[in-house]
Design a protein around this motif. Structure first.
Motif, mmCIF file in Angstrom:
data_model
loop_
_atom_site.group_PDB
_atom_site.id
_atom_site.type_symbol
_atom_site.label_atom_id
_atom_site.label_comp_id
_atom_site.label_asym_id
_atom_site.label_seq_id
_atom_site.Cartn_x
_atom_site.Cartn_y
_atom_site.Cartn_z
ATOM 1 N N MET A 108 0.826 -1.207 0.000
ATOM 2 C CA MET A 108 0.000 0.000 0.000
ATOM 3 C C MET A 108 0.867 1.266 0.000
ATOM 4 O O MET A 108 0.534 2.255 -0.668
ATOM 5 N N ILE A 109 1.984 1.229 0.732
ATOM 6 C CA ILE A 109 2.882 2.390 0.779
ATOM 7 C C ILE A 109 3.478 2.665 -0.600
ATOM 8 O O ILE A 109 3.450 3.793 -1.097
ATOM 9 N N PHE A 110 3.993 1.607 -1.245
ATOM 10 C CA PHE A 110 4.609 1.783 -2.564
ATOM 11 C C PHE A 110 3.569 2.151 -3.622
ATOM 12 O O PHE A 110 3.858 2.943 -4.526
ATOM 13 N N LEU A 111 2.364 1.593 -3.510
ATOM 14 C CA LEU A 111 1.301 1.940 -4.456
ATOM 15 C C LEU A 111 0.926 3.414 -4.320
ATOM 16 O O LEU A 111 0.777 4.124 -5.328
ATOM 17 N N THR A 170 1.232 8.873 -6.407
ATOM 18 C CA THR A 170 1.580 10.264 -6.087
ATOM 19 C C THR A 170 2.624 10.816 -7.064
ATOM 20 O O THR A 170 2.491 11.934 -7.571
ATOM 21 N N ILE A 171 3.655 10.011 -7.330
ATOM 22 C CA ILE A 171 4.717 10.438 -8.251
ATOM 23 C C ILE A 171 4.150 10.653 -9.655
ATOM 24 O O ILE A 171 4.443 11.662 -10.307
ATOM 25 N N LEU A 172 3.339 9.711 -10.125
ATOM 26 C CA LEU A 172 2.743 9.832 -11.455
ATOM 27 C C LEU A 172 1.852 11.061 -11.542
ATOM 28 O O LEU A 172 1.926 11.838 -12.507
ATOM 29 N N THR A 173 1.021 11.267 -10.521
ATOM 30 C CA THR A 173 0.071 12.376 -10.534
ATOM 31 C C THR A 173 0.777 13.728 -10.462
ATOM 32 O O THR A 173 0.518 14.622 -11.287
ATOM 33 N N CYS A 174 1.663 13.888 -9.497
ATOM 34 C CA CYS A 174 2.331 15.181 -9.286
ATOM 35 C C CYS A 174 3.191 15.577 -10.480
ATOM 36 O O CYS A 174 3.159 16.733 -10.928
ATOM 37 N N PHE A 200 12.351 16.798 -16.806
ATOM 38 C CA PHE A 200 12.781 16.135 -15.577
ATOM 39 C C PHE A 200 11.614 15.369 -14.952
ATOM 40 O O PHE A 200 11.790 14.247 -14.461
ATOM 41 N N SER A 201 10.423 15.961 -14.969
ATOM 42 C CA SER A 201 9.238 15.297 -14.419
ATOM 43 C C SER A 201 8.891 14.042 -15.211
ATOM 44 O O SER A 201 8.544 13.007 -14.630
ATOM 45 N N PHE A 202 8.986 14.133 -16.540
ATOM 46 C CA PHE A 202 8.740 12.955 -17.379
ATOM 47 C C PHE A 202 9.769 11.869 -17.096
ATOM 48 O O PHE A 202 9.438 10.672 -17.027
ATOM 49 N N LEU A 203 11.022 12.280 -16.912
ATOM 50 C CA LEU A 203 12.087 11.335 -16.586
ATOM 51 C C LEU A 203 11.799 10.626 -15.271
ATOM 52 O O LEU A 203 11.992 9.416 -15.148
ATOM 53 N N GLU A 204 11.316 11.362 -14.270
ATOM 54 C CA GLU A 204 11.018 10.772 -12.971
ATOM 55 C C GLU A 204 9.914 9.717 -13.085
ATOM 56 O O GLU A 204 9.953 8.682 -12.415
ATOM 57 N N ILE A 205 8.920 9.986 -13.936
ATOM 58 C CA ILE A 205 7.855 9.007 -14.162
ATOM 59 C C ILE A 205 8.437 7.720 -14.739
ATOM 60 O O ILE A 205 8.119 6.606 -14.290
ATOM 61 N N PHE A 207 12.181 7.365 -3.030
ATOM 62 C CA PHE A 207 11.858 8.437 -2.085
ATOM 63 C C PHE A 207 12.158 9.822 -2.649
ATOM 64 O O PHE A 207 11.340 10.737 -2.529
ATOM 65 N N ILE A 208 13.322 9.983 -3.259
ATOM 66 C CA ILE A 208 13.683 11.299 -3.813
ATOM 67 C C ILE A 208 12.784 11.682 -4.991
ATOM 68 O O ILE A 208 12.314 12.823 -5.040
ATOM 69 N N PRO A 209 12.499 10.761 -5.943
ATOM 70 C CA PRO A 209 11.516 11.113 -6.982
ATOM 71 C C PRO A 209 10.156 11.501 -6.415
ATOM 72 O O PRO A 209 9.452 12.320 -7.009
ATOM 73 N N ALA A 210 9.784 10.928 -5.259
ATOM 74 C CA ALA A 210 8.510 11.300 -4.626
ATOM 75 C C ALA A 210 8.578 12.702 -4.024
ATOM 76 O O ALA A 210 7.574 13.427 -3.997
ATOM 77 N N LEU A 211 9.764 13.092 -3.569
ATOM 78 C CA LEU A 211 9.928 14.419 -2.952
ATOM 79 C C LEU A 211 10.108 15.529 -3.982
ATOM 80 O O LEU A 211 9.759 16.683 -3.716
ATOM 81 N N ASN A 212 10.661 15.181 -5.142
ATOM 82 C CA ASN A 212 11.001 16.202 -6.136
ATOM 83 C C ASN A 212 9.847 17.130 -6.524
ATOM 84 O O ASN A 212 10.023 18.357 -6.549
#
Length: 320
Positions: A38-41, A46-50, A75-80, A290-295
């Motif tokens: 659930m945490i990773f999902l 969140t990463i995809l949406t943001c 950069f955002s596309f790269l993170e996805i 974690f860092i891609p989630a914070l970016n």
């Protein structure tokens, strides 16, 4: 003597018939599998949406049609792409409680993680150069950072690592894996795979260091030089407001650089004996998830242009 020879033949036979690996992942925490799922999902969504929202804002808001935000949207596309190379596999393993992965799938995952990681290093260096030109050469900014130049920098960031990482992935998977087929990691990464290889892996280890220096340390030096010049230029400003604005423009990017480079460089440049398996997993979690989630949070909360564009988008949606 014959026992040693028979054992060697058995190892070679096992290596040649190896069809799959087993990712141990988080199997050491059997009672937390669903909690971790659930945490990773949640983090993946969140990463995809943001990041998708950032890309949408840059594409639709005229105020964000600048080189800086062009780099940010890339950069955002790269993170996805980057998190998609690891999290879906983690979710599958947590859901099925199995970590079986074919050799081909393992090699493919390794290639994309390495290639996208190298792209991130180069793109962060390009973003630092953009900030250097904006602050140190403001009158020449739109001349030096023309659309063609920005496209070339982004294209170079994406393309440069492709042949290198194809070669490195091929080199790793040309080894014989006779120690075990169990990878003590949550994705196919170089350090845990090298531990499973039999025979001399010195050449492979040197190759890892060389590639890490080229794609991690050289871009990092470019970033350091850019920011030294930026800071020197900022210190010359007489206006405190101007200094604050200049620092604000660079602070988000600098935070991301420190977080990403810090964990990635420790993972690939630190000598193996000094790093435990648990620490290796933790560091990998930081720079891959974690860092891609914070970016997106770092860039949006500290950026007035993005927050203004977000408010405009919200108002448009409410009026429909």
């Amino acid at each position: 003597m014959w026992d040693d020879e028979d054992q060697f033949k058995t190892e070679i036979l096992n290596a040649s018939t190896l069809m799959e690996f087993i990712l141990l992942g988080f199997s050491g925490f059997p009672h937390l599998q669903w909690v971790l799922f659930m945490i990773f999902l949640f983090m993946y969504i969140t990463i995809l949406t943001c990041n998708s929202i950032i890309i949408l804002l840059v594409k639709t808001d005229p105020a964000l049609q600048t080189p800086m935000y062009f780099f940010l949207s890339n950069f955002s596309f790269l993170e996805i792409c980057y998190v998609t190379a690891t999290i879906p596999r983690i979710l599958l393993d947590l859901y099925t409680l199995k970590g079986n992965i074919s050799v081909l799938a393992c090699a493919t995952q390794m290639y994309f993680v390495l290639m996208l990681g190298g792209t991130e290093c180069l793109l962060l260096a390009a973003m630092a150069y953009d900030r250097y030109v904006a602050i140190c050469k403001p009158l020449q900014y739109y001349l030096l950072m023309k659309d063609k130049v920005c496209l070339q920098l982004v294209a170079a960031s994406w393309i440069s690592g492709i042949p290198v990482e194809i070669g490195q992935t091929y080199q790793i998977f040309s080894l014989h894996f006779c120690a075990s087929n169990k990878i003590d990691h949550f994705f196919c990464d170089i350090p845990p795979l090298l531990k499973l290889a039999c025979g001399d892996t010195f050449v492979n280890t040197v190759a890892v260091y060389v590639v890490a220096v080229v794609f991690v340390m050289i871009p990092f030096l470019v970033i350091i030089v850019s920011y030294v010049k930026i800071i020197c230029n900022i210190m010359k400003l007489s206006s405190a407001k101007g200094m604050a604005k200049a620092f604000s423009t660079c602070s988000s990017h600098l935070i991301v650089v420190v977080l990403f480079y810090g964990t990635a460089s420790i993972t690939y440049l630190q000598p193996k004996p000094r790093k435990s398996e648990g620490m290796g997993k933790l560091l990998s979690l930081f720079y891959t998830i974690f860092i891609p989630a914070l970016n997106p949070i770092i860039y949006t909360l500290r950026n007035k242009d993005i927050t203004m564009a977000l408010r405009k988008l919200q108002n448009k949606l409410l009026t429909w």
